[in-house]
Design an enzyme around this catalytic site. Structure first.
Site, short mmCIF file in Angstrom:
data_model
loop_
_atom_site.label_atom_id
_atom_site.label_comp_id
_atom_site.label_asym_id
_atom_site.label_seq_id
_atom_site.Cartn_x
_atom_site.Cartn_y
_atom_site.Cartn_z
N GLU A 1 -6.88 -5.13 1.74
CA GLU A 1 -6.47 -6.26 0.91
C GLU A 1 -5.57 -5.91 -0.30
OE1 GLU A 1 -7.39 -9.82 0.90
OE2 GLU A 1 -5.85 -9.68 -0.63
N GLN B 1 -11.82 -8.11 7.60
CA GLN B 1 -11.63 -9.51 7.24
C GLN B 1 -10.42 -10.20 7.88
OE1 GLN B 1 -11.14 -12.37 3.30
NE2 GLN B 1 -11.89 -10.33 2.97
N LYS C 1 -2.57 2.75 7.00
CA LYS C 1 -3.73 1.86 7.09
C LYS C 1 -3.77 1.05 5.81
CE LYS C 1 -6.59 4.53 10.18
NZ LYS C 1 -7.90 5.13 10.45
N GLN D 1 3.06 -32.64 -16.85
CA GLN D 1 4.09 -33.15 -15.93
C GLN D 1 5.11 -33.91 -16.76
OE1 GLN D 1 2.20 -35.68 -13.07
NE2 GLN D 1 3.44 -34.86 -11.40
N GLY E 1 5.99 -23.95 -11.34
CA GLY E 1 7.07 -24.87 -11.02
C GLY E 1 7.70 -25.43 -12.28
N GLY E 2 8.17 -26.66 -12.18
CA GLY E 2 8.87 -27.26 -13.31
C GLY E 2 7.95 -27.88 -14.34
N GLN E 3 6.63 -27.84 -14.13
CA GLN E 3 5.75 -28.44 -15.14
C GLN E 3 4.89 -27.37 -15.79
OE1 GLN E 3 6.34 -30.48 -12.33
NE2 GLN E 3 5.23 -29.02 -11.06
N ASP F 1 -5.86 -10.40 3.31
CA ASP F 1 -6.76 -10.43 4.47
C ASP F 1 -6.81 -11.81 5.13
OD1 ASP F 1 -7.44 -7.79 4.27
OD2 ASP F 1 -9.30 -8.12 3.20
N LYS G 1 -13.89 3.67 24.83
CA LYS G 1 -13.35 5.01 25.06
C LYS G 1 -13.99 5.68 26.28
CE LYS G 1 -11.27 5.97 20.66
NZ LYS G 1 -11.44 6.50 19.31
N1 COA Z 1 -15.08 1.45 21.23
C1 COA Z 1 -14.55 2.65 21.02
N2 COA Z 1 -13.73 2.94 19.99
C2 COA Z 1 -13.45 1.93 19.14
C3 COA Z 1 -13.98 0.65 19.32
C4 COA Z 1 -14.83 0.43 20.44
N3 COA Z 1 -15.37 -0.77 20.66
N4 COA Z 1 -13.53 -0.12 18.33
C5 COA Z 1 -12.75 0.65 17.54
N5 COA Z 1 -12.71 1.90 18.03
C6 COA Z 1 -11.95 3.03 17.51
C7 COA Z 1 -10.48 2.86 17.53
O1 COA Z 1 -9.99 3.05 18.82
C8 COA Z 1 -10.03 3.92 16.54
O2 COA Z 1 -10.04 5.19 17.21
P1 COA Z 1 -8.88 6.30 17.01
O3 COA Z 1 -8.43 6.24 15.60
O4 COA Z 1 -9.62 7.55 17.38
O5 COA Z 1 -7.80 5.99 17.96
C9 COA Z 1 -11.20 3.97 15.56
O6 COA Z 1 -12.22 3.17 16.11
C10 COA Z 1 -10.88 3.52 14.16
O7 COA Z 1 -10.06 2.39 14.11
P2 COA Z 1 -9.29 1.98 12.77
O8 COA Z 1 -8.93 0.55 12.92
O9 COA Z 1 -8.14 2.88 12.49
O10 COA Z 1 -10.46 2.10 11.65
P3 COA Z 1 -10.47 2.64 10.15
O11 COA Z 1 -11.85 2.32 9.68
O12 COA Z 1 -10.05 4.04 10.02
O13 COA Z 1 -9.41 1.74 9.39
C11 COA Z 1 -8.42 -0.27 8.58
C12 COA Z 1 -9.72 0.45 8.96
C13 COA Z 1 -8.82 -1.72 8.28
C14 COA Z 1 -7.82 0.37 7.32
C15 COA Z 1 -7.42 -0.23 9.76
O14 COA Z 1 -8.06 -0.76 10.88
C16 COA Z 1 -6.13 -0.98 9.52
O15 COA Z 1 -5.25 -0.54 8.77
N6 COA Z 1 -5.97 -2.12 10.20
C17 COA Z 1 -4.74 -2.91 10.14
C18 COA Z 1 -4.63 -3.71 8.87
C19 COA Z 1 -5.88 -4.50 8.62
O16 COA Z 1 -6.24 -5.37 9.37
N7 COA Z 1 -6.54 -4.17 7.50
C20 COA Z 1 -7.83 -4.74 7.17
C21 COA Z 1 -7.71 -6.01 6.58
S1 COA Z 1 -9.30 -6.69 6.28
#
Ligand code: COA
Length: 416
Positions: A140, A17, A137, A273, A248-250, A169, A75
């Site tokens: 929200e 998100q 990691k 208010q 706030g103040g109200q 988010d 990759k």
């Molecule tokens: N091609 C190949 N690999 C891809 C890719 C693509 N198009 N897109 C993503 N990947 C890979 C990444 O390189 C990563 O690989 P690695 O860990 O082996 O290096 C892997 O996908 C997973 O990425 P990640 O973002 O760590 O996913 P996750 O599902 O484990 O974690 C979150 C999800 C949201 C917790 C994490 O992305 C995060 O903390 N993000 C920052 C804060 C954030 O935005 N939170 C979400 C708010 S909505």
């Protein structure tokens, strides 16, 4: 109507998100947002909380309108080459991967800057760089807890509570959008891109700044006069949860209206208010309170503010929330009905303003989404449906100069 961000090309390397909310906003205003997704699976939200089998979930469609979708395995060697070409031609790369993921992929800020010195790289992480939790990691609710929202939300006799509003988010995405637009203007001055980073914790803290105000007031004087705990309850040394008190103040509170026994949303928010005290008394049929020294000033009212709210609730008992607001609005009292999501979805004013819009989707038919909350005199953002996974892969590869044969090879090597 020309769109101000037309000509800005954005690599949207975001998921879930926080990142998608940012890039969606920029797409509404005219940017060419290319959502880069892993072949076969794509953004995880395409599959999360589905309501129609085999069709993209609303979680995805409501955060990815107006974008194009390119599938790319970044990759593989071939996939990396495609991304490099795209980086050379783009203005912004936005990402919200887990900490270090982009570096591991071979696209650190240094490398991106080397490929295209004009590129702006924009990142969302849970915690800012160098923070003692910067390896975590984050989703929200984690951010709401780390950003001070949860400890200050809810009722004093209940646990810390997260808000339904996406403070961690979408709010972070909005901060990032401001950062990106600032960097685009900065690039106009310097000719160079830069890295823009926003953490979810920081964005929540930014919205909780009045609670940091309250912590300092509490440290100094030991109580907070606008909280329900004052003057009869106890304060500890941390900002307490204040229920529905105004910040706030109200003073204000959520008050029951006719039908509350069966309708969970038969309530209004009522604000007292200071300068509106006289009209409030007149609206409630309590003109004797206007001059009464027990009621005439905010200080005099505070010790029995809940008795005042109880009197207002008695007045509300035979009025629906809509009837009550229709009366109170004539007295200039800041108030609103507590609206359910069903009421919001069907609200004619929100439909007319484009805040709630119905958009077509190739698999789903139409769906409701939230349109631009920002209104312009010279731009009316048109919200289009979200792309199917890889819908624009061939088109984008062709724009990058790949021939039909090269595109076919990329498909057969599963790089796109
Ligand atoms: N091609 C190949 N690999 C891809 C890719 C693509 N198009 N897109 C993503 N990947 C890979 C990444 O390189 C990563 O690989 P690695 O860990 O082996 O290096 C892997 O996908 C997973 O990425 P990640 O973002 O760590 O996913 P996750 O599902 O484990 O974690 C979150 C999800 C949201 C917790 C994490 O992305 C995060 O903390 N993000 C920052 C804060 C954030 O935005 N939170 C979400 C708010 S909505």
């Amino acid at each position: 109507m020309s769109k101000p961000l037309e000509g800005i090309k954005i690599i949207d390397f975001t998921h879930v998100q926080a990142g998608p909310a940012c890039t969606q906003l920029l797409a509404w205003f005219g940017a060419d947002v290319i959502k880069v997704e892993r072949p076969g699976s794509g953004d995880v939200t395409r599959n999360q909380l589905r309501d129609i089998p085999d069709a993209d979930a609303l979680y995805f469609t409501m955060l990815n309108s107006n974008k194009r979708s390119l599938t790319l395995d970044t990759k593989t060697q071939e996939g990396k080459e495609v991304l490099e070409k795209l980086v050379r031609e783009s203005d912004v790369l936005v990402e919200n991967f887990g900490p270090g993921a982009l570096d591991r992929m071979g696209f650190s800020w240094e490398r991106l800057n080397e490929l295209n010195p004009k590129l702006i790289m924009a990142s969302v992480k849970g915690f800012s760089d160098g923070h003692h939790y910067d390896d975590l990691k984050v989703y929200e609710n984690v951010a709401q807890c780390a950003g001070g929202a949860a400890s200050t939300t809810g009722f004093w006799d209940g646990p810390p509570t997260v808000s339904a509003a996406a403070l961690g988010d979408s709010n972070t995405g909005m901060h990032l959008a401001i950062g990106i637009l600032t960097a685009i203007i900065g690039r106009g001055q310097t000719g160079r891109g830069q890295k823009v980073a926003v953490s979810m914790q920081d964005s929540v803290i930014n919205l909780c700044r009045v609670k940091l105000r309250d912590q300092q007031r509490l440290d100094r004087i030991g109580y907070l006069e606008e909280y329900p705990q004052y003057p009869h309850g106890e304060f500890s040394d941390v900002v307490p949860r204040g229920g529905n008190a105004g910040g706030g103040g109200q003073p204000g509170w959520v008050l029951k209206c006719k039908g509350w026994e069966t309708d969970p949303n038969a309530y209004i928010y009522f604000t007292i208010q200071g300068h509106a005290w006289e009209p409030i008394c007149r609206a409630l049929g309590k003109p004797e309170w206007i001059e009464d020294p027990n009621y005439a000033t905010p200080q005099a009212r505070q010790p029995h503010i809940f008795d005042i709210f109880a009197t207002i609730e008695a007045w509300l008992a035979d009025k629906t929330k809509y009837e009550a607001v229709d009366i109170l609005r004539k007295f200039d009292i800041p108030c609103a009905p507590v609206l359910s999501m069903k009421e919001i979805a069907n609200d004619p004013s929100l439909r007319a303003s484009g805040t709630i819009v119905e958009v077509p989707h190739k698999e789903r038919g139409t769906y409701l989404t939230v349109g631009s909350p920002i209104k312009f005199s010279g731009l009316k953002p048109e919200i289009t449906g979200s792309p199917l996974l890889g819908e624009h892969t061939d088109e984008i590869l062709a724009e990058l100069g790949y021939s039909k044969d090269q595109i076919a090879n990329l498909h057969s090597s599963r790089s796109v």
